[in-house]
Design an enzyme around this catalytic site. Structure first.
Site, PDB file in Angstrom:
ATOM      1  N   ASP A 398       0.829  -1.206   0.000  1.00 22.17           N
ATOM      2  CA  ASP A 398       0.000   0.000   0.000  1.00 22.17           C
ATOM      3  C   ASP A 398       0.860   1.252   0.000  1.00 22.17           C
ATOM      4  OD1 ASP A 398      -2.295   1.471  -0.110  1.00 22.17           O
ATOM      5  OD2 ASP A 398      -2.806   1.273   2.007  1.00 22.17           O
ATOM      6  N   TYR A 399       1.926   1.246  -0.800  1.00 21.10           N
ATOM      7  CA  TYR A 399       2.798   2.405  -0.939  1.00 21.10           C
ATOM      8  C   TYR A 399       2.337   3.322  -2.061  1.00 21.10           C
ATOM      9  CZ  TYR A 399       6.292   0.429   2.288  1.00 21.10           C
ATOM     10  OH  TYR A 399       6.950  -0.047   3.393  1.00 21.10           O
TER      11      TYR A 399
END
Length: 740
Positions: A398-399
């Protein structure tokens, strides 16, 4: 501060260094602040077994060709027509290209999104005299019986005699910039059920028409994207809808997205207008299903509201609107950050997220893997992709990039100025690129990363990019000796949690047999507050987070047992998985359980503080750190949710950004101590602070009116950060400017 020193301090200091907000930011959407269920430990998660696609949940949602549910096309708007790019009128000169000294005319003040103001009345010497000039109540806050999803995140703009802003629910207002008196208000009737993860409106866009004559309605207009996916244009003088834009001032942005439900997709960032094209992006609620609505990027004529082009990741050469039962490709990376454009180059710079189902990548296409968690430059007249620079390969952490790019010029190897783009990331890596080509200006290295991972059929990439030419906004990898707590028992508990998890440093691959530690976490590094840049001094200001996560993939049976359902499932209920925290990831073999890496009994993080920092970087003399210190006190934070009242700057999590001025000041709120600060740009010393009526999770701005400088911050609070909700815009000035 070393752990041994922390354990030796008095109990009061131990309490001060235990901000509740260190975990507060990780509450799942719709939970009202309740903690996520505990991560199943070793032996609690079932290994995936051979099962049919149906049993694993593949394509289990409604058909994407099904009619959209009632309420998705919020105003029941007809479809919008297309316009050939050659028919778009030449754009009139916009004030954001060269703002008047006293104005703040765009989300980041100017087209370069620098968040720099040339105003200098307020200085380090007199900032201590700042007082409240006025407050304005937007009227937007949760009503009885409504789950708190509020987080206004609003930055007003000031153009001429008007201070313009939007409420968390997208109503648009014009205020007197001296008194705060409301001149007009446009209610746009966004419904509560259309709120996705957050009720937020970051700002509106000011546009001057080249078609409508000066003095006529909508010559100057405000354009806004809404939570219920409308593109709205209103007259800047009256607030009336622009009749020649879309359908009486409105365009339905759900057109072409296929099956959805209210709250699945939304627009929270102001659309930039480049060469007459308003570029629209939108967020898609994380963690729901693999085949979520598309993350398509679209361009609309700012004059007429007609459709110009689409950039659809899995249909990269088709820039038209879908017709019939066609729709934009589903599950593709979306972009929810504020966009930046370059009129001279005719490009818009799009920070992307990863594909739907953030923590599992085996079902992603090559095109999705190529453009996820990247900066993508798109031609604003055609929708053609010009270049891509990726900040994390095959992202399962979830970057996604939440920051807005900042534009500047940098000296090149031949002494010529190079048009540059600064792109912060959640990893704390800041990439500096040639915005013409996407090539790094400052060195970037591909370094070995943990691979191939342990999830069957979903290997990780052998390398990841590191920006070695810029200071890293992060601390070194975690060690067991970094674990700490209020007592030796708490510290032991955290050491045990550390040993029970998989952790081999940054990019530790996901696992199902036991949890893995994700550091930086998905709210680490720089987020949507972005950075501010002083082009005169060359100083770049960045605030950032130090917040590891404790994650685990669970098989479909375990996900069902935990009640993880996608938002369009009839059994979905708030708190059962949302944009942050646990998610169903329906359509993949796994769900995801995400919690902060914390002592769940005290609500304290397991890693030692600080949890939030602010840094000044000299971009003109070798990208050196000028100063760096923790951001945020313990006054409103403490274990078990008890505020300590202690003023020590121990560094709390923060969301929201900064402003830098010619007066030599940095203004910033962001931290969970509910304060706004003025910081000396050159020394890092805090020269003034004030307590806000709610959380200051927004970007401040500054402007001049009647010859005096004002500083404004939306103190709306933030459900994710668990700061107090308020509907107040607070504006400060020196005593001579304050009207009694």
């Amino acid at each position: 501060m070393r752990r041994s020193h922390l354990l030796a301090t008095a109990a009061g200091l131990a309490l001060a260094c235990a901000p509740l907000a260190a975990h507060a930011q990780f509450a799942p959407a719709g939970s009202g602040g309740e903690p996520s269920p505990s991560v199943p430990g070793s032996g609690n998660a079932n290994e995936p077994t051979e099962a049919s696609p149906k049993e694993q949940g593949y394509f289990s949602g409604p058909s994407p060709y099904a009619p959209q549910a009632p309420g998705v096309n919020a105003a029941n708007l007809p479809d919008i027509e297309s316009i050939d790019p050659s028919q778009i009128p030449a754009m009139a000169p916009q004030q954001s290209a060269n703002p008047a000294r006293e104005d703040w005319v765009a989300y980041g003040r100017d087209d370069n999104q620098t968040r720099y103001s040339p105003l200098s009345e307020i200085t380090p010497e007199n900032a201590g005299k700042l007082k409240v000039a006025f407050t304005y109540h937007t009227g937007s806050y949760p009503r009885p019986g409504q789950v708190n999803k509020w987080a206004a995140e609003t930055t007003p703009i000031k153009v001429g005699d008007g201070l313009y802003m939007c409420s968390a629910m997208n109503d648009i207002m014009k205020l007197d910039p001296v008194t705060g008196k409301q001149i007009w208000r446009r209610n746009v009737d966004v419904k509560y059920h259309s709120i996705p993860y957050t009720a937020a409106c970051k700002g509106v866009t000011y546009f001057t028409s080249s078609v409508v004559p000066e003095g006529q309605p909508c010559h100057n207009r405000l354009i806004e994207g809404t939570l219920d996916m409308r593109l709205i244009a209103v007259d800047a003088e009256t607030g009336d809808f622009c009749p020649n834009f879309g359908h009486n001032g409105q365009v339905n942005l759900m057109q072409g997205l296929g099956e959805s439900v209210p709250g699945f997709v939304s627009m929270t960032a102001p659309p930039p207008i480049i060469n007459g094209v308003a570029v629209v992006n939108h967020e898609v609620l994380d963690g729901q299903r693999r085949w979520a609505p598309s993350g398509v990027i679209r361009g609309y004529d700012a004059e007429s509201g007609k459709f110009v082009w689409a950039w659809d990741v899995n249909n990269p050469t088709d820039h038209s609107q879908p017709t019939g039962n066609r729709h934009y490709s589903r599950g593709t990376p979306n972009s929810w950050a504020a966009l930046t454009g370059d009129n001279a180059l005719g490009l818009v710079y799009v920070p992307t997220g990863n594909s739907a189902a953030d923590y599992y990548s085996a079902l992603r296409s090559d095109n999705e893997n190529r453009v996820s968690s990247a900066v993508v430059a798109i031609d604003v007249k055609t929708g053609e992709e010009k270049w891509v620079f990726q900040t994390a390969h095959k992202d399962v952490w979830d970057y996604d990039i939440g920051s807005q790019a900042t534009l500047m010029d940098m000296p090149g190897p031949d002494g010529q100025q190079v048009p540059a783009l600064i792109m912060p990331t959640k990893r704390g890596q800041t990439f500096v690129l040639d915005r013409r080509t996407g090539k790094p200006i400052l060195p970037v290295e591909e370094r070995p990363a943990p691979s191939p991972g342990v999830i069957p059929g979903d290997p990780r990439t052998p390398t990841q990019p590191w920006s070695v030419g810029m200071p890293a906004l992060r601390v070194p990898d975690l060690k067991e000796t970094d674990m700490w707590g209020m007592s030796p028992i708490d510290q032991l508990y955290c050491r045990i949690k550390f040993r029970r998890a998989n952790y081999v440093g940054e990019f530790t691959p996901p696992s199902i047999d036991k949890p893995w530690i994700e550091y930086p976490g998905y709210n680490g590094g720089s987020d949507w507050g972005s950075m501010s840049y002083d082009p005169q001094s060359g100083i770049l200001i960045a605030n950032w987070n130090i917040t590891p996560m404790y994650d685990q993939l669970v098989d479909r049976k375990k996900a069902d047992k935990l009640g993880l359902m996608p938002i369009d499932d009839p059994n979905f209920k708030p708190g059962g998985g949302g944009a942050e925290g646990n998610g169903a990831m329906d359509g993949t073999p796994y769900g995801i359980v995400v919690t902060p890496f914390w002592d769940q009994y005290t609500g304290m993080m397991c890693n030692r503080p600080p949890y939030g920092m602010i840094t000044a970087i000299d971009m003109k003399h070798g990208q050196k750190v000028l100063w760096q210190h923790p951001l945020g006190t313990a006054r409103a934070n403490g274990p078990w949710g008890l505020p300590t009242g202690l003023p020590w700057e121990i560094g709390t999590p923060n969301n929201g950004g900064s402003v830098v001025t010619a007066g030599g000041l940095v203004f910033i709120a962001a931290a969970t101590d509910n304060q706004i600060r003025a910081i000396d740009e050159h020394t890092g010393k805090v020269v003034w602070s004030a307590v806000l009526p709610g959380g200051g999770q927004a970007n401040p701005m500054t402007y001049e009116a009647n010859g005096h400088q004002y500083v404004a911050i939306m103190a709306g609070g933030h459900h994710f950060m668990m700061t107090p909700v308020s509907d107040q815009l607070v504006v400060y000035a020196l005593p001579d400017a304050v009207k009694q």
